[in-house]
Each structure stands twice: as C-alpha cells, then as structure tokens.
Scaffold this active site. Structure first.
Site, mmCIF file in Angstrom:
data_model
loop_
_atom_site.group_PDB
_atom_site.id
_atom_site.type_symbol
_atom_site.label_atom_id
_atom_site.label_comp_id
_atom_site.label_asym_id
_atom_site.label_seq_id
_atom_site.Cartn_x
_atom_site.Cartn_y
_atom_site.Cartn_z
ATOM 1 N N ARG A 134 -63.625 -15.978 37.149
ATOM 2 C CA ARG A 134 -63.124 -17.115 36.279
ATOM 3 C C ARG A 134 -62.411 -16.855 34.391
ATOM 4 O O ARG A 134 -62.156 -15.610 34.208
ATOM 5 C CB ARG A 134 -64.845 -16.924 36.248
ATOM 6 C CG ARG A 134 -65.914 -16.413 35.827
ATOM 7 C CD ARG A 134 -66.536 -16.235 36.162
ATOM 8 N NE ARG A 134 -67.550 -14.983 35.827
ATOM 9 C CZ ARG A 134 -67.971 -14.540 35.451
ATOM 10 N NH1 ARG A 134 -67.388 -13.525 36.723
ATOM 11 N NH2 ARG A 134 -69.158 -13.232 35.119
ATOM 12 N N ASP A 172 -74.367 -16.674 19.209
ATOM 13 C CA ASP A 172 -73.530 -16.172 19.065
ATOM 14 C C ASP A 172 -73.371 -15.485 16.995
ATOM 15 O O ASP A 172 -73.670 -16.212 16.592
ATOM 16 C CB ASP A 172 -72.248 -16.084 19.496
ATOM 17 C CG ASP A 172 -71.912 -16.621 20.653
ATOM 18 O OD1 ASP A 172 -72.985 -15.457 21.334
ATOM 19 O OD2 ASP A 172 -71.790 -16.842 21.487
ATOM 20 N N ARG A 185 -67.541 -22.055 18.949
ATOM 21 C CA ARG A 185 -65.340 -21.814 18.741
ATOM 22 C C ARG A 185 -65.400 -22.795 17.540
ATOM 23 O O ARG A 185 -64.692 -23.428 17.733
ATOM 24 C CB ARG A 185 -65.146 -22.527 19.976
ATOM 25 C CG ARG A 185 -64.747 -22.088 20.828
ATOM 26 C CD ARG A 185 -64.344 -22.217 22.125
ATOM 27 N NE ARG A 185 -64.232 -21.544 23.014
ATOM 28 C CZ ARG A 185 -65.130 -21.613 24.675
ATOM 29 N NH1 ARG A 185 -64.750 -23.057 24.484
ATOM 30 N NH2 ARG A 185 -64.991 -20.656 25.510
ATOM 31 N N CYS A 235 -71.415 -29.343 16.318
ATOM 32 C CA CYS A 235 -73.250 -28.675 16.685
ATOM 33 C C CYS A 235 -72.679 -27.217 15.197
ATOM 34 O O CYS A 235 -71.619 -26.734 15.571
ATOM 35 C CB CYS A 235 -73.173 -27.940 17.746
ATOM 36 S SG CYS A 235 -72.831 -28.894 19.335
ATOM 37 N N CYS A 267 -71.566 -24.251 16.869
ATOM 38 C CA CYS A 267 -71.113 -23.774 17.224
ATOM 39 C C CYS A 267 -70.187 -22.400 17.249
ATOM 40 O O CYS A 267 -69.555 -21.646 16.058
ATOM 41 C CB CYS A 267 -69.739 -24.805 16.919
ATOM 42 S SG CYS A 267 -68.265 -24.452 18.527
ATOM 43 N N CYS A 323 -64.773 -33.038 19.867
ATOM 44 C CA CYS A 323 -66.359 -32.836 20.198
ATOM 45 C C CYS A 323 -66.948 -34.063 19.568
ATOM 46 O O CYS A 323 -66.709 -34.824 18.793
ATOM 47 C CB CYS A 323 -66.899 -32.332 19.935
ATOM 48 S SG CYS A 323 -66.551 -29.848 20.460
ATOM 49 N N LYS A 345 -71.058 -10.931 28.152
ATOM 50 C CA LYS A 345 -71.871 -11.390 28.777
ATOM 51 C C LYS A 345 -73.153 -10.253 28.743
ATOM 52 O O LYS A 345 -72.732 -9.381 30.275
ATOM 53 C CB LYS A 345 -72.769 -12.761 29.401
ATOM 54 C CG LYS A 345 -71.622 -13.692 29.037
ATOM 55 C CD LYS A 345 -71.695 -14.401 30.046
ATOM 56 C CE LYS A 345 -71.355 -16.347 29.805
ATOM 57 N NZ LYS A 345 -70.009 -16.077 29.413
ATOM 58 N N ASP A 377 -73.609 -12.459 24.586
ATOM 59 C CA ASP A 377 -73.012 -12.398 24.917
ATOM 60 C C ASP A 377 -71.949 -11.171 23.285
ATOM 61 O O ASP A 377 -72.109 -11.789 22.357
ATOM 62 C CB ASP A 377 -71.779 -13.413 24.553
ATOM 63 C CG ASP A 377 -70.415 -13.791 25.146
ATOM 64 O OD1 ASP A 377 -69.954 -12.642 25.529
ATOM 65 O OD2 ASP A 377 -70.365 -14.971 26.304
ATOM 66 N N ARG A 405 -61.374 -13.426 30.660
ATOM 67 C CA ARG A 405 -62.581 -12.545 29.671
ATOM 68 C C ARG A 405 -63.267 -11.221 31.792
ATOM 69 O O ARG A 405 -62.889 -10.382 31.357
ATOM 70 C CB ARG A 405 -63.508 -12.967 29.503
ATOM 71 C CG ARG A 405 -64.473 -11.841 28.850
ATOM 72 C CD ARG A 405 -64.364 -10.857 27.852
ATOM 73 N NE ARG A 405 -65.106 -9.507 27.901
ATOM 74 C CZ ARG A 405 -65.215 -8.362 29.136
ATOM 75 N NH1 ARG A 405 -64.577 -8.609 29.697
ATOM 76 N NH2 ARG A 405 -65.978 -7.584 28.766
ATOM 77 N N TYR A 406 -63.356 -12.510 32.415
ATOM 78 C CA TYR A 406 -63.641 -11.841 33.777
ATOM 79 C C TYR A 406 -62.771 -11.923 35.402
ATOM 80 O O TYR A 406 -61.450 -12.706 34.810
ATOM 81 C CB TYR A 406 -64.858 -12.639 34.268
ATOM 82 C CG TYR A 406 -66.211 -12.162 33.352
ATOM 83 C CD1 TYR A 406 -66.660 -11.084 32.845
ATOM 84 C CD2 TYR A 406 -66.438 -13.518 31.741
ATOM 85 C CE1 TYR A 406 -67.408 -11.399 31.529
ATOM 86 C CE2 TYR A 406 -67.371 -13.588 30.767
ATOM 87 C CZ TYR A 406 -67.844 -11.913 30.874
ATOM 88 O OH TYR A 406 -68.695 -12.170 29.619
HETATM 89 C C1 PLP Z 1 -69.280 -17.208 30.040
HETATM 90 C C2 PLP Z 1 -68.057 -16.956 30.558
HETATM 91 C C3 PLP Z 1 -67.823 -17.276 31.218
HETATM 92 C C4 PLP Z 1 -68.380 -17.131 32.374
HETATM 93 O O1 PLP Z 1 -69.209 -16.233 32.785
HETATM 94 P P1 PLP Z 1 -70.324 -17.511 34.227
HETATM 95 O O2 PLP Z 1 -71.067 -15.840 33.764
HETATM 96 O O3 PLP Z 1 -70.039 -17.379 35.196
HETATM 97 O O4 PLP Z 1 -70.920 -17.993 33.377
HETATM 98 C C5 PLP Z 1 -66.465 -16.944 31.346
HETATM 99 N N1 PLP Z 1 -65.319 -16.544 30.937
HETATM 100 C C6 PLP Z 1 -66.017 -16.852 29.494
HETATM 101 C C7 PLP Z 1 -64.477 -16.012 28.596
HETATM 102 C C8 PLP Z 1 -66.763 -16.764 29.235
HETATM 103 O O5 PLP Z 1 -66.945 -16.525 28.040
HETATM 104 S S1 SF4 Z 2 -71.035 -25.833 20.417
HETATM 105 FE FE1 SF4 Z 2 -69.254 -26.413 19.251
HETATM 106 S S2 SF4 Z 2 -67.440 -26.678 21.125
HETATM 107 FE FE2 SF4 Z 2 -69.786 -27.167 21.626
HETATM 108 S S3 SF4 Z 2 -69.415 -29.504 21.678
HETATM 109 FE FE3 SF4 Z 2 -70.487 -28.268 20.326
HETATM 110 S S4 SF4 Z 2 -68.819 -28.111 18.985
HETATM 111 FE FE4 SF4 Z 2 -68.236 -28.726 20.269
#
Ligand code: PLP
Ligand code: SF4
Length: 358
Positions: free
Chosen positions: A102, A282, A120, A115, A118, A111, A326, A319, A98-99
C-alpha cells in the site's frame, strides 16, 4: 457559494474570533504570545466549536482537540516534525510507500480543522497546497511501475476539501493508471465539517465506488463528535456505496478512559462504521501534553477486549518512530509455549492449556 465553502470561510482562524466565542484559559491565551517550533495553524469550523461545552473549560474533550495551548511550543527530544519519517519513504513528492502492498498519496495540505494532535504537522496547513494535475499524473505513472501496491491511501491534509471536480479528476487518473487499485480516503470532514458531504460529492464518490472498492477512513475520537449531523453524513456515505472505517487517536483527557472508548466504538458500529485502529499518539513535535504513556494504551487494549465484540474492537497500535512502522499492542495472552502445548490467559484472567496433539 456552496454551504461547506461558506462554513470553511467563516471558521475561526485567529485569537480575536476565538475569544469572541469562548473565554480562553491563560494556557490557551499564551499559545498566541509565542510562535514556537512545529506550531500548527489554527482553524476551527463553527460547527465543531459548537460541540464544545464552554462551562467545562479545559477538561472538554472537543476543546482539547481544537483549541491550542502554550504546551504546543514545548517539544521533547524524542519528538519530530516528521515522526514516521515519511519523507524518507517517499517515491515522488507526494507518494509515500512504507509498506509493500500500500502507498499513501498526499492529495491536499488543507484541513477543515487543524487537530492539535496532528502528526503530519510538517505538511498539514503549511501552504503546500493541493496536488496539481501534474503531481497526480506522476504519482499515477509511478503506481503503474509498482504493481505490488494494491491499496492507495489518499490522505493529506484532507482530500475531501478538494473541489468535486479535482477529486473526480484525481480518482479518474488513478483509476486509468491502475484499474485494480483499492482506494482508501482518509478524512475528518464527517466529524469537523459534515456539510461537505453534499449531493455533488456523493455523486463523485458513488461513481468511483461502483468501479473500485472505496473505503473512507474517518477519525472520530469522542462519542460527542457523533452528533446528528455527523451521523447523517455517515449514513449518506454508506448509501453512496462507500465502506466506512474509523481510526481513533488515543488522547490524554479526551478518550483515555475505557468507558469513553467503549461508547465511541459501539456507537460507530451502530452507525455502520468499523473501528479499525486505535493509535497511540505519534511522537510529533509539541504534542506530549496530549499523549498518554504507552503503558496506558496497552492497558486499555486489554480492558476494551473484555468489553467489546470482535466487530467493535479496533487494532490497537503504535507507529514506531524513525520509520519503524506500525506494530500491534496487546498484553501477552500466550504465557508459555513448549512441545506443542500453549498456556493462555483468557479475558477473565484464568489460565487454559491448548495442546496441538494430545
Ligand atoms: C498506516 C500506514 C499505512 C496503512 O497501514 P494499514 O495497516 O494497512 O492500515 C500505509 N502507509 C503508511 C505510510 C502508513 O503510515
Ligand atoms: S489529524 Fe492532521 S491531517 Fe488529519 S484532519 Fe487533523 S489536522 Fe488534518
């Protein structure tokens, strides 16, 4: 069998074993009577369940994170199963960029605990399994072609639920492809399954931490999660040469009071963990009951800044949906700006001018 694997096997995964441990409220029982959109698997390690105060009912901050309610079946129009549009930003099946600097590798879908907040949930516990050696190889090859990516965020699911051998192999493949990479491992096991931080794992981590900067990003959301076992796990990680950071999710009824967050962040610092982010929840399907209004998040940023040291203060961020990324949140301290003069409001609410040249 290793202790952590046994603990994982005996964790709570169905209604009957949950009801044998705590008496469920009607809302909680109703979760099981309907199967809604975006529903996330149930798994609570007994160690985490023991942190719950059974007399507190639904107000318990540990319980809210672990025990689902029927509200999870209600999704708002603004919510999505992939709120950050990660699929659209994927380079390979499991590599998200995304960035510029990174990328995220989804190492594992499992997991120790799922949670209830979550984000994701399209991926976590969906049966997508852990990354195969082939998946890892193709991500590693792709990273060779993306030299601008300096940090690899290894995430999931929880990467530390991989076996020691697979984790070692994965870090080895990424290291061989890019010896300059900084590793960031996102994991909740120091909170949910601290027994996973055992000698074998520490050996693997300390081996790679000697070659690459290795950051572990934990997710403590409430001070009560920092019990003795969790603290011991953090201390062992620190001694293995790992750098410890924490990302907290702001959750309604869990940590949306300034006193709770203040205590959490101070206790993290006392345990050698730098509070890195406090995230607004989120817009994930079925999580609206756990989200605070965005205005509350901005208010808390302001209140926390007045109480915490710079070290204990995390970035507060949201985000953005649709893959917007973010953005930091704070109340405006710069009130006015003209001809090289700036008017600021300080922590106590008093106003001060700053003049560039005068
Ligand atoms: C949060 C995130 C990151 C890391 O972002 P930082 O601000 O460097 O912590 C990288 N990729 C994705 C897709 C993210 O959601
Ligand atoms: S937030 Fe989602 S991915 Fe992260 S530990 Fe909890 S269940 Fe797993």
């Amino acid at each position: 069998m290793e202790t952590w694997k046994k603990e994982l096997q005996t964790s709570i995964t169905d209604r009957a074993s949950l009801e044998a441990e705590i008496s469920l409220t009607e809302e909680e029982r109703n979760f099981f009577s309907t199967e809604g959109q975006g529903s996330l698997m149930l798994r609570i390690p007994r160690r985490y369940l023991e942190l719950i105060d059974p007399d507190a009912g639904r107000t318990d901050p540990i319980r809210i994170q672990a025990v689902p309610t029927a509200s999870e079946h209600n999704s708002l129009g603004s919510e999505s199963s992939d709120p950050l549009c990660e699929d659209a930003w994927s380079l390979t099946d499991r590599l998200i960029r995304r960035y510029r600097s990174r990328a995220v590798f989804l190492a594992n879908d499992q997991c120790a605990m799922y949670c209830r907040h979550c984000f994701r949930r399209r991926f976590a516990g969906d049966g997508g399994k852990s990354a195969s050696v082939e998946d890892i190889r193709s991500a590693a090859e792709r990273l060779v072609q993306e030299p601008e990516v300096r940090e690899l965020l290894i995430s999931g699911g929880d990467p530390l639920l991989l076996s020691d051998q697979r984790l070692d192999e994965m870090l080895g493949l990424f290291s061989a492809a890019r010896e300059d990479l900084v590793f960031r491992i996102g994991t909740r096991v120091p909170v949910t399954l601290p027994s996973r931080i055992n000698e074998e794992l520490l050996r693997v981590l300390s081996h790679w931490a000697a070659k690459h900067p290795l950051y572990i990003m934990t997710q403590f959301n409430h001070p009560r999660e920092l019990d003795q076992q969790a603290q011991a796990a953090l201390s062992q990680l620190y001694q293995a040469g790992v750098l410890l950071y924490n990302q907290t999710v702001l959750l309604s009824g869990v940590n949306d009071r300034v006193e709770t967050l203040e205590e959490l962040f101070n206790r993290l610092v006392a345990n050698r963990v730098k509070p890195y982010y406090l995230f607004q929840g989120d817009l994930a399907c079925g999580t609206s009951h756990l989200r605070t209004p965005l205005s509350r998040c901005i208010e808390l940023e302001d209140e926390l800044r007045g109480r915490l040291s710079g070290l204990a203060m995390p970035h507060v961020a949201v985000d953005l949906p649709q893959g917007g990324g973010k953005v930091p949140l704070f109340s405006l301290r710069l009130i006015e700006q003209r001809d090289g003069s700036y008017l600021f409001r300080n922590i106590e609410g008093r106003e001060f001018w700053y003049h560039d040249r005068m």
